[in-house]
Motif scaffolding. Structure first.
Motif, short mmCIF file in Angstrom:
data_model
loop_
_atom_site.label_atom_id
_atom_site.label_comp_id
_atom_site.label_asym_id
_atom_site.label_seq_id
_atom_site.Cartn_x
_atom_site.Cartn_y
_atom_site.Cartn_z
N TYR A 66 0.84 -1.20 0.00
CA TYR A 66 0.00 0.00 0.00
C TYR A 66 0.87 1.25 0.00
CZ TYR A 66 -3.73 3.20 1.52
OH TYR A 66 -4.63 4.24 1.61
N GLY A 70 1.62 3.92 -3.39
CA GLY A 70 1.32 5.35 -3.29
C GLY A 70 2.56 6.20 -3.42
N THR A 185 -2.61 13.17 -0.25
CA THR A 185 -2.66 11.92 -1.01
C THR A 185 -2.55 10.77 -0.01
OG1 THR A 185 -1.56 12.94 -2.92
CG2 THR A 185 -1.60 10.55 -2.83
N PRO A 190 -5.19 5.45 5.32
CA PRO A 190 -6.38 5.09 4.52
C PRO A 190 -7.22 6.32 4.22
CG PRO A 190 -6.71 4.49 6.81
CD PRO A 190 -5.29 4.97 6.71
N ALA A 191 -7.76 6.38 3.02
CA ALA A 191 -8.58 7.52 2.62
C ALA A 191 -9.84 7.62 3.47
CB ALA A 191 -8.96 7.40 1.15
N SER A 192 -10.23 6.53 4.10
CA SER A 192 -11.46 6.52 4.89
C SER A 192 -11.40 7.41 6.13
CB SER A 192 -11.78 5.08 5.32
OG SER A 192 -10.70 4.53 6.07
N GLU A 203 -10.15 16.03 -2.79
CA GLU A 203 -10.24 15.33 -4.07
C GLU A 203 -9.83 16.20 -5.26
OE1 GLU A 203 -14.13 13.68 -4.37
OE2 GLU A 203 -13.70 12.02 -3.00
N HIS A 209 -7.52 10.41 -6.75
CA HIS A 209 -8.28 9.34 -7.40
C HIS A 209 -7.36 8.42 -8.22
CE1 HIS A 209 -12.18 10.54 -6.05
NE2 HIS A 209 -12.09 11.73 -6.61
N THR A 212 -5.90 5.97 -5.74
CA THR A 212 -6.97 5.07 -5.31
C THR A 212 -7.30 4.04 -6.39
OG1 THR A 212 -7.93 6.81 -3.92
CG2 THR A 212 -9.35 4.97 -4.50
N ARG A 215 -4.44 1.39 -6.85
CA ARG A 215 -4.44 0.35 -5.80
C ARG A 215 -5.62 -0.61 -5.96
NH1 ARG A 215 -3.07 4.67 -1.18
NH2 ARG A 215 -0.82 4.36 -0.98
N SER A 216 -6.78 -0.09 -6.34
CA SER A 216 -7.95 -0.95 -6.52
C SER A 216 -7.70 -1.99 -7.59
CB SER A 216 -9.18 -0.11 -6.87
OG SER A 216 -9.54 0.74 -5.81
#
Length: 258
Positions: A66, A70, A185, A190-192, A203, A209, A212, A215-216
């Motif tokens: 992770y 990034g 960033t 975590p973005a959460s 954003e 994005h 994000t 990583r997804s």
């Protein structure tokens, strides 16, 4: 746009030579040379993992991957746009003597950084293997956010190189802006955890994005929503076209400030 394409085709050999020169200069007088593209992200991953894993490891699966993913994308954006910013001034003597499409200088620096970043992806794959992370079919689609990142970086690089010709303090202001971009960033957190009331503002960060989505696709095996995919590409294209238009409008005045 047709003029840009025509000039690029005419001077493409010079463009490729500039890329090779930038890569050679980056590792000049370095004993390890291009191997720093492997070692640097790995060392940064170790440092960030040691510092932040206790805080966020419970919220993030496979924290080393992770962090490294990034960090690689941010490092490319930071390095490429910073190099592009000074590209016109650094080649001022050549620009004053002969005609060369000026946009070749900032774009070649961004492309050279992109090449070394692609090389730096090898340690990321290695860390994924060592940590036992599964590879997904969607991993191949991680090239999509990389293309978005390249477009955004070219646009911002062209914009910065234009501003720097007329406003030399731009490099100091940009260093502050890069710090803001880094902390907004989700590289090591975590973005959460971002409060909803600040999320829309954060954003606006062009990397948010992109990181994000990368990583997804790579880590989670999940396709981004169509809205996210189109929105991220649209944002990158807007930055690209903005940089191109500003550069084109003011490039003829560069000679008076070099």
């Amino acid at each position: 746009m047709r003029e840009y394409i025509s000039n690029f085709l005419k001077y493409r050999e010079l463009f490729f030579e500039l890329i090779k020169k930038d890569i050679k200069l980056k590792y000049r007088n370095s004993i390890l040379g291009i191997f720093w593209s492997f070692l640097n992200p790995l060392l940064m991953m170790v440092v960030l993992t040691l510092i932040f894993s206790n805080l966020f490891d419970r919220h993030i699966e496979n924290f080393p991957v992770y962090v490294l993913s990034g960090r690689l994308l941010y490092q490319f954006f930071s390095e490429s746009t910073t190099f592009a910013m000074d590209s016109i001034g650094a080649n001022g003597q050549l620009i004053r003597k002969v005609y060369v499409p000026k946009y070749l200088f900032p774009i070649s620096r961004i492309c050279s950084s992109f090449i070394t970043t692609l090389i730096s992806m090898l340690p990321l794959i290695l860390v994924m293997i060592v940590t036992g992370m599964s590879f997904h079919a969607t991993s191949l689609l991680a090239v999509y956010p990389l293309i978005c990142l390249l477009l955004a970086s070219v646009g911002i690089g062209l914009l910065l190189s234009t501003l720097h010709v007329f406003f030399k303090d731009m490099k100091h202001l940009y260093s502050v802006l890069l710090t803001i971009i880094m902390y907004t960033t989700p590289i090591f957190y975590p973005a959460s955890i971002i409060p909803e009331k600040y999320r829309m503002l954060i954003e606006l960060n062009p990397l948010f994005h992109i990181v994000t989505m990368f990583r997804s696709l790579l880590m989670d095996g999940m396709l981004p929503s169509l809205g996210l995919a189109i929105g991220t590409l649209s944002y990158a294209l807007v930055l690209f076209l903005l940089g191109l238009l500003v550069f084109y409008k003011y490039q003829d005045k560069f000679i008076f400030y070099l």
